[in-house]
Design a protein around this motif. Structure first.
Motif, PDB file in Angstrom:
ATOM      1  N   GLY A   8       0.826  -1.194   0.000  1.00 24.48           N
ATOM      2  CA  GLY A   8       0.000   0.000   0.000  1.00 24.48           C
ATOM      3  C   GLY A   8       0.862   1.246   0.000  1.00 24.48           C
ATOM      4  O   GLY A   8       2.092   1.177   0.067  1.00 24.48           O
ATOM      5  N   MET A   9       0.198   2.368  -0.058  1.00 25.49           N
ATOM      6  CA  MET A   9       0.873   3.662  -0.114  1.00 25.49           C
ATOM      7  C   MET A   9       1.661   3.955   1.161  1.00 25.49           C
ATOM      8  O   MET A   9       1.311   3.458   2.235  1.00 25.49           O
ATOM      9  N   PRO A  10       2.699   4.796   1.032  1.00 29.70           N
ATOM     10  CA  PRO A  10       3.319   5.326   2.245  1.00 29.70           C
ATOM     11  C   PRO A  10       2.224   6.017   3.063  1.00 29.70           C
ATOM     12  O   PRO A  10       1.390   6.731   2.508  1.00 29.70           O
ATOM     13  N   GLY A  11       2.197   5.754   4.346  1.00 27.70           N
ATOM     14  CA  GLY A  11       1.166   6.332   5.197  1.00 27.70           C
ATOM     15  C   GLY A  11      -0.067   5.470   5.353  1.00 27.70           C
ATOM     16  O   GLY A  11      -0.972   5.802   6.114  1.00 27.70           O
ATOM     17  N   ALA A  12      -0.119   4.326   4.658  1.00 26.95           N
ATOM     18  CA  ALA A  12      -1.283   3.446   4.759  1.00 26.95           C
ATOM     19  C   ALA A  12      -1.316   2.704   6.091  1.00 26.95           C
ATOM     20  O   ALA A  12      -2.360   2.197   6.491  1.00 26.95           O
ATOM     21  N   GLY A  13      -0.178   2.615   6.757  1.00 27.09           N
ATOM     22  CA  GLY A  13      -0.125   1.953   8.056  1.00 27.09           C
ATOM     23  C   GLY A  13       0.441   0.552   8.016  1.00 27.09           C
ATOM     24  O   GLY A  13       0.235  -0.236   8.945  1.00 27.09           O
ATOM     25  N   LYS A  14       1.182   0.219   6.965  1.00 25.39           N
ATOM     26  CA  LYS A  14       1.700  -1.146   6.814  1.00 25.39           C
ATOM     27  C   LYS A  14       2.544  -1.577   8.012  1.00 25.39           C
ATOM     28  O   LYS A  14       2.353  -2.672   8.540  1.00 25.39           O
ATOM     29  N   SER A  15       3.449  -0.734   8.445  1.00 25.84           N
ATOM     30  CA  SER A  15       4.327  -1.106   9.564  1.00 25.84           C
ATOM     31  C   SER A  15       3.564  -1.155  10.881  1.00 25.84           C
ATOM     32  O   SER A  15       3.700  -2.107  11.651  1.00 25.84           O
ATOM     33  N   THR A  16       2.760  -0.156  11.147  1.00 28.63           N
ATOM     34  CA  THR A  16       1.993  -0.104  12.402  1.00 28.63           C
ATOM     35  C   THR A  16       1.030  -1.274  12.491  1.00 28.63           C
ATOM     36  O   THR A  16       0.984  -1.994  13.501  1.00 28.63           O
ATOM     37  N   ILE A  17       0.266  -1.491  11.441  1.00 30.58           N
ATOM     38  CA  ILE A  17      -0.693  -2.595  11.403  1.00 30.58           C
ATOM     39  C   ILE A  17       0.047  -3.927  11.446  1.00 30.58           C
ATOM     40  O   ILE A  17      -0.361  -4.861  12.133  1.00 30.58           O
ATOM     41  N   GLY A  18       1.164  -4.002  10.727  1.00 32.18           N
ATOM     42  CA  GLY A  18       1.940  -5.233  10.679  1.00 32.18           C
ATOM     43  C   GLY A  18       2.436  -5.685  12.034  1.00 32.18           C
ATOM     44  O   GLY A  18       2.374  -6.875  12.364  1.00 32.18           O
ATOM     45  N   PHE A  27       3.072 -14.172  15.053  1.00 39.78           N
ATOM     46  CA  PHE A  27       3.994 -14.193  13.917  1.00 39.78           C
ATOM     47  C   PHE A  27       5.194 -13.286  14.191  1.00 39.78           C
ATOM     48  O   PHE A  27       5.176 -12.462  15.094  1.00 39.78           O
ATOM     49  N   THR A  28       6.203 -13.417  13.361  1.00 42.09           N
ATOM     50  CA  THR A  28       7.339 -12.504  13.346  1.00 42.09           C
ATOM     51  C   THR A  28       6.968 -11.319  12.455  1.00 42.09           C
ATOM     52  O   THR A  28       6.182 -11.475  11.520  1.00 42.09           O
ATOM     53  N   PHE A  29       7.541 -10.155  12.725  1.00 37.56           N
ATOM     54  CA  PHE A  29       7.301  -8.972  11.890  1.00 37.56           C
ATOM     55  C   PHE A  29       8.581  -8.586  11.168  1.00 37.56           C
ATOM     56  O   PHE A  29       9.647  -8.519  11.774  1.00 37.56           O
ATOM     57  N   ILE A  30       8.455  -8.351   9.867  1.00 38.55           N
ATOM     58  CA  ILE A  30       9.592  -7.910   9.047  1.00 38.55           C
ATOM     59  C   ILE A  30       9.161  -6.675   8.264  1.00 38.55           C
ATOM     60  O   ILE A  30       8.105  -6.683   7.631  1.00 38.55           O
ATOM     61  N   ASP A  31       9.976  -5.639   8.291  1.00 38.85           N
ATOM     62  CA  ASP A  31       9.734  -4.436   7.509  1.00 38.85           C
ATOM     63  C   ASP A  31      10.804  -4.392   6.417  1.00 38.85           C
ATOM     64  O   ASP A  31      11.994  -4.268   6.716  1.00 38.85           O
ATOM     65  N   SER A  32      10.386  -4.527   5.156  1.00 41.62           N
ATOM     66  CA  SER A  32      11.376  -4.597   4.070  1.00 41.62           C
ATOM     67  C   SER A  32      12.188  -3.309   3.949  1.00 41.62           C
ATOM     68  O   SER A  32      13.342  -3.351   3.527  1.00 41.62           O
ATOM     69  N   ILE A  73       4.667 -11.550   9.217  1.00 41.85           N
ATOM     70  CA  ILE A  73       3.979 -10.437   8.570  1.00 41.85           C
ATOM     71  C   ILE A  73       5.087  -9.597   7.950  1.00 41.85           C
ATOM     72  O   ILE A  73       6.016  -9.182   8.645  1.00 41.85           O
ATOM     73  N   ILE A  74       4.990  -9.371   6.641  1.00 44.50           N
ATOM     74  CA  ILE A  74       6.012  -8.603   5.927  1.00 44.50           C
ATOM     75  C   ILE A  74       5.399  -7.292   5.468  1.00 44.50           C
ATOM     76  O   ILE A  74       4.492  -7.286   4.631  1.00 44.50           O
TER      77      ILE A  74
END
Length: 165
Positions: A8-18, A27-32, A73-74
């Motif tokens: 999703g877009m920057p600001g969509a919340g991928k990292s926070t939600i992830g 699960f483990t969390f990975i931020d690419s 979760i990536i």
């Protein structure tokens, strides 16, 4: 259960939600983006400024191709959809979940466009980036989660409810 890949877009919340989703599922969390920064030993914006957007997309591709995990979760960078090879790899890893957010909401959330590390062509606006990316997010997504007017818990519940057993 296999991995889940958030796009999703920057600001969509991928990292926070992830992070919250990973905790909820065990699960483990990975931020690419963090994988890229660690591999390159510098910030995303520094990389983009130094080598340009096209070469950055190749650096991003190589970093994402190095991810080989399970029960994770990536959270991806917003530009991950520009390299087909990258998306093929992510699809092999798990379900692709598009966190869909309206442009108006993205504009409200993203106020550090020049320092955030957003891969965008010179002279482009945030609206240009949004318009260019939305159809690619929709193309690659197995699951689309509408995130407008929802809080974090509602979005996490929507993702959990949408996962095929």
């Amino acid at each position: 259960m296999k991995n889940m890949v958030l796009i999703g877009m920057p600001g969509a919340g991928k990292s926070t939600i992830g992070v919250v989703l990973a905790k909820t599922l065990g699960f483990t969390f990975i931020d690419s983006d963090l994988v890229i920064q660690k591999r390159e030993n510098r910030l995303l914006q520094e990389i983009i400024d130094d080598i340009g957007m096209e070469r950055f997309l190749d650096v991003e591709k190589e970093a994402v191709l190095s991810i080989d995990v399970s029960k994770s979760i990536i959270a991806t960078g917003g530009s991950v959809i520009f390299r087909n090879e990258t998306m093929k790899h992510l699809k092999k890893l798990g379900d692709i979940i598009y966190l869909k957010v309206s442009y108006e909401e993205i504009e409200r959330r993203v106020n550090n466009i020049t320092t955030r590390g957003i891969a965008m062509a010179k002279g482009h606006t945030l609206k240009d980036v949004y318009d260019q990316r939305v159809e690619l997010y929709e193309k690659y997504a197995n699951i689309v989660i509408d995130c407008d007017d929802k809080n974090l818990e509602e979005i996490v519940k929507d993702i959990k409810d949408s996962i095929p057993e």
